[in-house]
Design an enzyme around this catalytic site. Structure first.
Site, PDB file in Angstrom:
ATOM      1  N   ARG A  62     -16.653  -5.489  -4.081  1.00  0.00           N
ATOM      2  CA  ARG A  62     -16.209  -6.722  -4.724  1.00  0.00           C
ATOM      3  C   ARG A  62     -14.772  -7.100  -4.399  1.00  0.00           C
ATOM      4  NH1 ARG A  62     -20.116  -4.835  -7.117  1.00  0.00           N
ATOM      5  NH2 ARG A  62     -19.030  -2.926  -6.633  1.00  0.00           N
ATOM      6  N   THR A  63     -13.859  -6.172  -4.571  1.00  0.00           N
ATOM      7  CA  THR A  63     -12.439  -6.541  -4.483  1.00  0.00           C
ATOM      8  C   THR A  63     -12.101  -7.011  -3.074  1.00  0.00           C
ATOM      9  OG1 THR A  63     -12.038  -4.843  -6.139  1.00  0.00           O
ATOM     10  CG2 THR A  63     -10.114  -5.756  -5.033  1.00  0.00           C
TER      11      THR A  63
ATOM     12  N   HIS B 228      -5.536  -1.674 -11.840  1.00  0.00           N
ATOM     13  CA  HIS B 228      -6.335  -2.575 -11.010  1.00  0.00           C
ATOM     14  C   HIS B 228      -6.096  -3.997 -11.535  1.00  0.00           C
ATOM     15  CE1 HIS B 228      -9.369  -4.152  -8.485  1.00  0.00           C
ATOM     16  NE2 HIS B 228     -10.369  -3.337  -8.740  1.00  0.00           N
TER      17      HIS B 228
ATOM     18  N   ARG C 265      -5.622  -1.310  -1.374  1.00  0.00           N
ATOM     19  CA  ARG C 265      -6.216  -0.296  -2.275  1.00  0.00           C
ATOM     20  C   ARG C 265      -5.938   1.069  -1.688  1.00  0.00           C
ATOM     21  NH1 ARG C 265     -12.246  -0.460  -4.715  1.00  0.00           N
ATOM     22  NH2 ARG C 265     -11.160  -1.957  -6.028  1.00  0.00           N
TER      23      ARG C 265
ATOM     24  N   LYS D 234      -4.315   9.129  12.213  1.00  0.00           N
ATOM     25  CA  LYS D 234      -3.420   9.797  13.180  1.00  0.00           C
ATOM     26  C   LYS D 234      -2.160  10.301  12.497  1.00  0.00           C
ATOM     27  CE  LYS D 234      -4.797   6.190  16.383  1.00  0.00           C
ATOM     28  NZ  LYS D 234      -4.278   4.923  16.935  1.00  0.00           N
TER      29      LYS D 234
HETATM   30  N1   CP Z   1     -14.639  -3.791  -9.514  1.00  0.00           N
HETATM   31  C1   CP Z   1     -14.281  -3.232  -8.334  1.00  0.00           C
HETATM   32  O1   CP Z   1     -13.121  -2.889  -8.111  1.00  0.00           O
HETATM   33  O2   CP Z   1     -15.303  -3.113  -7.447  1.00  0.00           O
HETATM   34  P1   CP Z   1     -15.145  -2.560  -5.968  1.00  0.00           P
HETATM   35  O3   CP Z   1     -14.776  -1.108  -6.060  1.00  0.00           O
HETATM   36  O4   CP Z   1     -16.495  -2.782  -5.314  1.00  0.00           O
HETATM   37  O5   CP Z   1     -14.059  -3.345  -5.291  1.00  0.00           O
END
Ligand code: CP
Length: 305
Positions: free
Chosen positions: A51-52, A129, A101, A80
């Site tokens: 999603r993100t 998040h 991320r 590396k």
């Molecule tokens: N909600 C969320 O962060 O989903 P993903 O890990 O798929 O990005």
């Protein structure tokens, strides 16, 4: 230049402005289709995502911009031995804004010191998040019509669940929010959430171990998956993973206008039969993630329709 590392990097007024912009984008998509023409978003994902990452990329495309990046550390020069600092310093030469991320808590914060462009924390370990929080807030605003005066139950892995930590920090700044924390004792929220957020700000909360004992009190239930990837041993994960399963039988005790949220991915914690319940908001929530990220990209880049 502004980065988004922690939800409290945004004031309540700034969050409300992002919500207002996202709602206008939903109503007038054409107006925004070229506002980021010539701009590039880099998505640096050192940890898996559906999603993100994809909603960030879709968001930039729908604003008329372009995207580049990688979806795992394995496909970057991190394999590396390149440091996060060097990676970000280089990518900030190629892109106007970076969504990142990383499994290590604090990595996006560190990146913000070396980047020449805005850094967005797209999830750092079990910490924060913030763009999921913006997604959750937009969903609550659309489903309940307000961001104040409700009881929210947060259920599942409250220890490792970064979405929960960020959502508590953000919602605790709105009026009249009552938190019910539903978890096994091993997965309670970290102590700093209790002392630095609830106690410091005199916010009403209680900790319970079953959904059933509080279901009829809730205006919102926020389900979360047990975060397998953060456990130190498989046996503990297996023992705890199915502690909570929300199903139609449990929902019989709930309010008729309950909003059921989940950041997704779901494993077993919401039975598939619940998907047809009108109170299930989690797929609408995933869609809201794209609109709110469009609004955030525009805000951080300082572009207007
Ligand atoms: N909600 C969320 O962060 O989903 P993903 O890990 O798929 O990005």
């Amino acid at each position: 230049m502004k980065h988004l590392i922690d939800p409290t990097d945004l004031s309540v007024e700034e969050i409300d402005a992002i919500m207002d912009l996202a709602l206008d984008i939903i109503d007038h998509k054409d107006k925004y289709s070229e506002v980021c023409k010539g701009k590039k978003l880099a998505t640096l994902f050192f940890e898996p995502s559906t999603r993100t990452r994809l909603s960030f990329e879709a968001a930039m495309m729908e604003l008329g911009g372009n995207v580049l990046g990688f979806s795992s550390a394995d496909s970057s020069s991190a394999t590396k031995g390149e440091s996060v600092g060097d990676t970000v310093r280089v990518v900030s030469c190629y892109a106007d804004i970076i969504a990142m991320r990383h499994p290590k808590e604090g990595a996006p914060h560190f990146a913000s010191f070396v980047s020449d462009v805005p850094i967005i924390n797209a999830g750092d370990g079990g910490h924060n998040h913030p763009t999921q929080t913006l997604t959750d807030l937009l969903t609550i605003r659309r489903e309940k019509g307000r961001l104040n005066n409700f009881t929210i139950g947060l259920c599942g892995d409250l220890k490792f669940g970064r979405t929960v930590h960020s959502l508590i920090k953000a919602l605790s700044r709105y009026e009249g929010i009552r938190f019910i924390l539903i978890s096994p004792k091993e997965l309670r929220v970290p102590d700093y959430i209790i002392t630095e957020v609830f106690e410091k700000n005199t916010i009403e909360y209680k900790e319970v171990s079953t959904m059933e004992e509080v279901m009829d009190e809730l205006d919102i239930i926020y389900m979360t998956r047990v975060q397998k990837e953060r456990f130190f041993n498989e046996a503990d994960y297996v023992r705890l993973k199915d502690t909570y399963i929300l199903d139609s039988a449990k929902l019989k005790q709930a309010k008729s206008d309950l909003a059921i949220l989940h950041p997704l991915p779901r494993v077993n914690e919401i039975a598939v039969e619940v998907d047809d319940d009108p109170r299930a908001c989690y797929f609408r929530q995933a869609l809201n993630g794209k609109f709110v990220r469009m609004a955030l990209i525009m805000t951080l880049l300082g572009v207007h329709a």
